[in-house]
Design an enzyme around this catalytic site. Structure first.
Site, PDB file in Angstrom:
ATOM      1  N   CYS A   1       0.824  -1.208   0.080  1.00 12.34           N
ATOM      2  CA  CYS A   1       0.088   0.163  -0.291  1.00 12.34           C
ATOM      3  C   CYS A   1       0.807   1.421  -0.283  1.00 12.34           C
ATOM      4  O   CYS A   1       0.497   1.880  -0.020  1.00 12.34           O
ATOM      5  CB  CYS A   1      -1.422  -0.365   0.942  1.00 12.34           C
TER       6      CYS A   1
ATOM      7  N   CYS B   1      -0.051  10.008  23.962  1.00 15.40           N
ATOM      8  CA  CYS B   1       0.371  11.545  23.023  1.00 15.40           C
ATOM      9  C   CYS B   1      -1.283  11.328  22.684  1.00 15.40           C
ATOM     10  O   CYS B   1      -1.271  13.321  22.564  1.00 15.40           O
ATOM     11  CB  CYS B   1       1.152  11.783  22.602  1.00 15.40           C
TER      12      CYS B   1
ATOM     13  N   HIS C   1      -1.557  11.121  16.028  1.00 15.70           N
ATOM     14  CA  HIS C   1      -1.837  10.325  14.343  1.00 15.70           C
ATOM     15  C   HIS C   1      -1.653  10.069  13.858  1.00 15.70           C
ATOM     16  O   HIS C   1       0.208  10.016  14.070  1.00 15.70           O
ATOM     17  CB  HIS C   1      -3.019  11.519  13.392  1.00 15.70           C
TER      18      HIS C   1
ATOM     19  N   HIS D   1      -4.033   4.678   9.518  1.00 20.86           N
ATOM     20  CA  HIS D   1      -5.528   4.111   9.507  1.00 20.86           C
ATOM     21  C   HIS D   1      -5.659   2.823   9.937  1.00 20.86           C
ATOM     22  O   HIS D   1      -4.263   2.111   9.261  1.00 20.86           O
ATOM     23  CB  HIS D   1      -6.560   4.098   8.715  1.00 20.86           C
TER      24      HIS D   1
ATOM     25  N   ASP E   1      -8.476  -5.815   5.844  1.00 17.21           N
ATOM     26  CA  ASP E   1      -8.293  -6.792   4.424  1.00 17.21           C
ATOM     27  C   ASP E   1      -6.559  -6.799   4.687  1.00 17.21           C
ATOM     28  O   ASP E   1      -5.999  -7.144   4.219  1.00 17.21           O
ATOM     29  CB  ASP E   1      -8.142  -5.721   3.749  1.00 17.21           C
TER      30      ASP E   1
ATOM     31  N   ARG F   1      -4.983  -4.933   9.244  1.00 17.05           N
ATOM     32  CA  ARG F   1      -3.755  -3.935   8.521  1.00 17.05           C
ATOM     33  C   ARG F   1      -3.395  -2.419   9.141  1.00 17.05           C
ATOM     34  O   ARG F   1      -4.672  -2.021   7.958  1.00 17.05           O
ATOM     35  CB  ARG F   1      -3.734  -3.483   7.006  1.00 17.05           C
TER      36      ARG F   1
ATOM     37  N   CYS G   1      -2.171   0.582   8.808  1.00 18.49           N
ATOM     38  CA  CYS G   1      -1.295   1.085   8.013  1.00 18.49           C
ATOM     39  C   CYS G   1      -1.364   2.912   9.110  1.00 18.49           C
ATOM     40  O   CYS G   1      -1.503   3.296   8.361  1.00 18.49           O
ATOM     41  CB  CYS G   1      -2.508   1.855   7.082  1.00 18.49           C
TER      42      CYS G   1
END
Length: 128
Positions: free
Chosen positions: A60, A94, A97, A100, A104, A112, A114
């Site tokens: 990916c 903390c 981000h 995600h 799959d 997964r 990612c």
């Protein structure tokens, strides 16, 4: 920490990803093709997030993992940005981000994770 403190600690790219929920372009991150044994820590706070045993090449363009490290090191949140419904993954320590998670992936978890390379620091198992 305040935004100003995070800006002092992180690179501009890390700040954009970790604090502003940005992303790096696919296939540009330094850990996408990393095959070394070791641990992946949050680039913002240092918390252990993922281990190389759970990393795989999903194709990916971002580092992909089948599961986080032990415990509740990541939290998941519903993300409806960009006209999609996804599950955001953040550092539980903390709130940075990371990326995600998608349903799959291979193996037992079928997940997964990612993750943006810029959100991670890698510590090789051999200490190099």
């Amino acid at each position: 920490m305040t935004d100003a403190e995070w800006r002092e600690k992180l690179t501009p790219e890390q700040f954009h990803i970790l604090r502003e929920k940005g992303t790096e372009r696919a296939f540009t991150g330094k850990y996408d093709k990393n095959k070394a044994e070791g641990e992946y820590h949050c680039a913002a706070c240092g918390q252990l997030l993922f281990e190389s045993d759970d990393k795989y090449d999903s194709g990916c363009g971002w580092p992909s993992f089948t599961a986080p490290a032990e415990g509740d090191v990541v939290e998941e949140h519903r993300d409806t940005s960009h006209g999609m419904i996804r599950t955001e993954v953040v550092c539980s320590n903390c709130d940075g981000h990371l990326g995600h998670v998608f349903p799959d992936g291979p193996g037992e978890t079928g997940l997964r994770y990612c993750i943006n390379s810029a959100a991670l620091d890698f510590e090789p198992e051999d200490g190099e």
